[in-house]
Write an enzyme that holds these catalytic residues in place. Structure first.
Site, short mmCIF file in Angstrom:
data_model
loop_
_atom_site.label_atom_id
_atom_site.label_comp_id
_atom_site.label_asym_id
_atom_site.label_seq_id
_atom_site.Cartn_x
_atom_site.Cartn_y
_atom_site.Cartn_z
N GLU B 48 0.80 -1.39 0.11
CA GLU B 48 0.03 0.03 0.01
C GLU B 48 0.92 1.34 0.01
OE1 GLU B 48 -2.56 0.79 3.36
OE2 GLU B 48 -3.36 2.56 2.47
N ASP B 113 8.86 5.39 15.51
CA ASP B 113 8.53 6.70 15.25
C ASP B 113 9.06 7.60 16.75
OD1 ASP B 113 8.02 9.28 14.57
OD2 ASP B 113 5.84 8.90 14.81
N ASP B 115 9.49 11.05 18.30
CA ASP B 115 9.22 12.31 17.86
C ASP B 115 9.58 13.47 19.02
OD1 ASP B 115 6.26 13.78 16.40
OD2 ASP B 115 7.39 14.96 17.94
#
Ligand SMILES: [Zn+2]
Lengths: 508, 416
Positions: B48, B113, B115
């Site tokens: 995808e 991830d 952050d």
């Protein structure tokens, strides 16, 4: 996968050499049973395993898992229900067979929703853990080989090299213990529960598991297999549901509690309407107290609430006439006039009493049914307050009912662990000021009966819930203290043979 | 190549993106990466991609027959942002044609991830989404700690670390076995890698108990060298009574009072930290000194991004629509030198390209060369080149180990 006739026949023939079929007291339940069994046996097995799993759940909350008390009580249950409890007993074919078949029957009943699956897996895991830990060292080895989970123990040299790391990664060890314990080199993925919480040494995609923790590996593996199998069973369920003999049985099992169904009361007519307000405070479980309060406040209840509360009232002994009067007097205080009540709502009340429609005598809802089906939405007051209330609101409610803060904390803790019935049990203890209620709560009407029994200081007011009258419709199993019955559709005969269960299990 | 680089204006994105996607995006290595050697059938085709278009129009479940087709679509749509999702059981673009429930995510890289906004309680230099060189050290530490654990503990080989383009970093773990991990395994891994727990309601977010697991001691030895520079100098966490109160709240009470009495007599954070360490020596079964270090410096992972197999993550070499900076791979061999502010913006790259072409036009020597070859060399004329080189090395490493694996397998078969 549906076995071919031939294959099935072979399996059955092999089954004649009984020892070969169940070489161990314990198994991963990889192969569904292939023999034909009678409907009566099907039910008895299912009910007994359900009782066992219920006991596992109860004991797991009341006692520290793995403690002596826990183990001896669980052993007693297993013995009582005739499941395999001692690994060494040679001649326990019947118990092993029962263990095998009953597990697969409950899979059918408990694969249907996420909630059911989670509950089933949890109890089966606890049961398995207990039984695995009962195995002697020799049998552990044998069992691990049997399920293809034998791992190589690391050599003395490797152990010496890694001694410090092993010591620091494995809580509760000391140097001497590291030396004497065997450590197994297990692939990362099979030791998820151990490395996740940093209970093992992890190096280059392998964990180093001490023999004392190997049970976690086995459980991890078993859980994976079981949850996969349940998902597959759920997919093949339409085939099972087309079997009209099984469908009602399975549905009942999955909504079931173990105990009487409170559909018929000896005390019928012994409750007078004036007492209901007082009773709702003293002897109603929280769900019914909430419904009663809502009815009095709003002069109305929506359908889900009328069903749950109406059948409960029927269960505690309200006659049809009383019920009609009770509901009418409340509804006409609200927006419903007498005429509308007679034309609309009265029908459904008579319906509940089996006087209209299909003339089914509806039974009051059990806790499982209330917890698992038809969750309340906006404007509804039914459901289980422990399951369906926001914890903060539940807390406020309990505070307003003068439950002491420590009790509230305990209840919320149980709710957090999804032990809704045990939370309710705790509520019973706190409102009745008893330490041990001496029964396992499964039904709102049981709650009421036990409460009345306690408050009247004995058994005068209420006897043990009666045996079902229409026994031709109910197959009752052995009579124990908690009598047990399970209604099945009347067109089945007790000696109907069921085809091998394997037809219902797919492999993928 | 010290071209003067104008600041990026988000409004210029529609003008710059076509040039970026036509001339600069490294399609070659990118396609090779996501094809994974073409070993598994239709692996690329079942991947995808999701595009974010103008005005936050979000187009999910796109899939392509080949990297070339993806390239064409990118040049046609000029997406503001590209996300990469999972490899599904069927082609995502055809998901509506398969039986309901059959369409499901099968594989994906394990991603992390990190952050900067998750560290807002321990950095005072910047607020919310801002970053500066002082707090960027946190990202450096995070990469060191997580990368070591992935490599040594989890035995992972192929890790791609990428600057997100704004205030954080992403990691793509690409080993064949890891891409197959269940979400439970991914969650377990994040849990293993997590030491800082609790939200704004929790004061003490790191609690160590004996024995100290090797993961923790290994991580500590990576955090320690940065602690003074980051916490004591950069953030000056013991610089004023207001800030040290937050720190001493993490030590046992009887030491807390000692420290509060003696801190004012010391000159700076470094001295006060020395004092704290000395006092802690007497406190045997507790590890407050380490707990403080970890609470201020240890990586904070977002479990939701890592856990879900179908979770989308911004693609490497996608442009950050707010900063204009390209999401570039980070060279771990030069990790301490990595400067997020030196990462080229799309406007930079485009003007570098223009400039290079003006020079070329003067010389007129490349005329004869076919268009594709010219194009592959275009990014080499810009400051994107070294980052593409890092990416190419990463892809080459994967190719190499795949070939090694194949060789090993054919050798094994040869034995029979
Ligand atoms: Zn900063």
């Amino acid at each position: 996968m549906e076995f071919s006739r031939e294959k099935r026949l072979k399996a059955r023939l092999a089954g004649d050499r009984r020892g070969d079929l169940y070489p161990h007291s314990l198994q991963f339940y990889l192969q569904p049973p292939t023999e034909n069994i009678s409907l009566a046996e099907f039910e008895n097995f299912a009910i007994d395993r359900l009782k066992l799993l219920k006991a596992v759940e109860n004991l797991g909350v009341s006692y520290v898992k793995g403690s002596d008390e826990y183990k001896s009580r669980l052993e007693r249950e297993i013995r009582k229900l005739k499941f395999p409890f001692k690994a060494l007993v040679e001649d326990d074919y019947d118990a092993r067979r029962k263990d095998h078949i009953s597990h697969f029957i409950l899979r059918l009943a408990y694969c249907q929703s996420e909630d059911l699956r989670r509950w089933f897996i949890q109890q089966e895991m606890d049961l398995f853990r207990y039984r695995f830990n009962e195995l002697t060292g020799d049998l552990v080895e044998k069992f691990l080989k049997y399920v293809n989970l034998s791992y190589g123990a690391i050599s003395k040299e490797v152990k010496e090299k890694l001694a410090v790391q092993l010591l620091n990664s494995t809580p509760g060890l000391n140097g001497a213990k590291v030396e004497e314990l065997e450590f197994y080199k297990v692939p990362l993925q099979e030791a998820m529960d151990l490395f996740r919480v940093r209970r093992v040494y992890l190096l280059n995609a392998f964990t180093y598991v001490p023999q004392t923790d190997i049970v976690a590996i086995v459980l991890n593996n078993y859980r994976t297999k079981l949850s996969k199998a349940l998902a597959l069973t759920a997919r093949s369920l339409p085939a099972v549901q087309s079997d009209e003999r099984l469908l009602p049985l399975l549905n009942h099992l999955s909504h079931s509690y173990v105990g009487p169904d409170y559909s018929i009361q000896k005390s019928i007519g012994k409750i007078s309407l004036e007492h209901i307000d007082a009773l709702s405070v003293k002897s109603f479980p929280l769900c019914m107290r909430q419904l009663h309060r809502a009815l009095r406040d709003n002069h109305h209840l929506r359908h889900g609430g009328r069903m749950q509360y109406g059948l409960f009232l029927k269960g505690i002994g309200l006659t049809l006439e009383q019920a009609l009067q009770f509901w009418k007097s409340e509804f006409i205080k609200g927006k419903v006039d007498a005429d509308k009540f007679d034309k609309g709502y009265a029908y459904s009340i008579r319906h509940n009493y089996g006087k209209e429609g299909k003339r089914t005598d509806y039974t009051p809802f059990s806790c499982m049914k209330i917890i698992l089906s038809n969750p309340p939405s906006q404007g509804d007051y039914h459901g289980c307050p422990f399951r369906h209330s926001d914890p903060e609101l539940l807390k406020q409610k309990l505070q307003s009912y003068k439950i002491p803060p420590t009790g509230i904390t305990q209840i919320l803790e149980l709710v957090k662990g999804m032990h809704y019935q045990l939370a309710c049990q705790k509520y019973f203890q706190l409102t009745h000021d008893v330490d041990d209620i001496g029964f396992s709560l499964n039904h709102p009407n049981q709650y009421f009966a036990e409460s009345q029994k306690l408050l009247s200081g004995g058994r005068e007011v209420k006897k043990e819930p009666s045996e079902p009258e229409s026994s031709q419709q109910k197959l009752s199993s052995q009579k124990s203290t908690s009598s047990c019955s399970i209604p099945i559709s009347s067109n089945t005969e007790a000696d109907t043979e069921l085809e091998g269960l394997d037809a219902y299990f797919t492999e993928d | 190549m010290d071209t003067p680089c104008q600041g990026f204006m988000p409004g210029s994105l529609p003008d710059l993106l076509p040039l970026y996607y036509r001339r600069l995006f490294p399609y070659g290595p990118y396609g090779r990466w996501l094809s994974y050697g073409g070993v598994v059938k239709n692996y690329f085709q079942r991947r995808e991609f999701s595009f974010t278009l103008r005005d936050d129009v979000y187009v999910r479940y796109q899939s392509f027959n080949s990297p070339q087709e993806l390239e064409k679509e990118m040049q046609k749509m000029n997406p503001y942002k590209i996300d990469v999702g999972a490899v599904y059981s069927h082609r995502p673009s055809q998901r509506n044609t398969v039986h309901m429930g059959a369409f499901h995510a099968q594989e994906k890289e394990l991603v992390f991830d990190i952050d900067m906004t998750d560290y807002n309680d321990v950095r005072r230099c910047c607020s919310s989404a801002e970053i500066c060189s002082k707090c960027w050290i946190l990202m450096t530490i995070a990469i060191r700690v997580i990368d070591r654990a992935l490599m040594e503990d989890f035995g992972v080989r192929h890790r791609l670390w990428v600057y997100s383009g704004r205030r954080g970093v992403h990691c793509w773990v690409c080993d064949d076995s890891v891409r197959k991990w269940s979400s439970a395994m991914r969650a377990a891994t994040v849990e293993y890698l997590t030491l800082v727990k609790g939200g704004s309601e929790t004061v003490k977010k790191v609690n160590l108990t004996d024995p100290i697991h090797p993961f923790i001691s290994n991580s500590l030895s990576l955090v320690e060298p940065y602690f003074e520079e980051y916490a004591l100098v950069g953030q000056d966490i013991l610089g004023s009574s207001e800030s040290w109160e937050k720190v001493v709240a993490l030590v046992p009470e009887y030491i807390l009072w000692l420290l509060l009495r003696e801190f004012p007599k010391k000159h700076d954070s470094i001295q006060r930290w020395e004092l704290l360490k000395k006092k802690m020596e007497k406190c045997k079964p507790c590890h407050a000194e380490w707990e403080i270090m970890l609470q201020y410096c240890f990586p904070r992972l977002d479990i939701n991004v890592s856990r879900g197999v179908s979770h989308l993550l911004k693609s490497p070499f996608s442009v950050h629509p707010k900063t204009g900076r390209v999401s570039v791979p980070i060279d771990l061999r030069k990790l301490d030198q990595f400067d997020p502010f030196a990462v080229p913006t799309i406007s930079c790259l485009c003007s570098e390209l223009d400039m290079a072409h003006e020079e070329e036009d003067g010389e007129k020597e490349n005329e004869a060369e076919p268009e594709p070859r010219r194009r592959t060399r275009d990014y080499k004329k810009t400051s994107l080149a070294p980052y593409v080189r890092v990416f190419e090395q990463f892809v080459e490493e994967m190719d190499k180990s795949r070939k090694g694996e194949l060789l090993k397998r054919s050798d094994l078969q040869g034995d029979f």
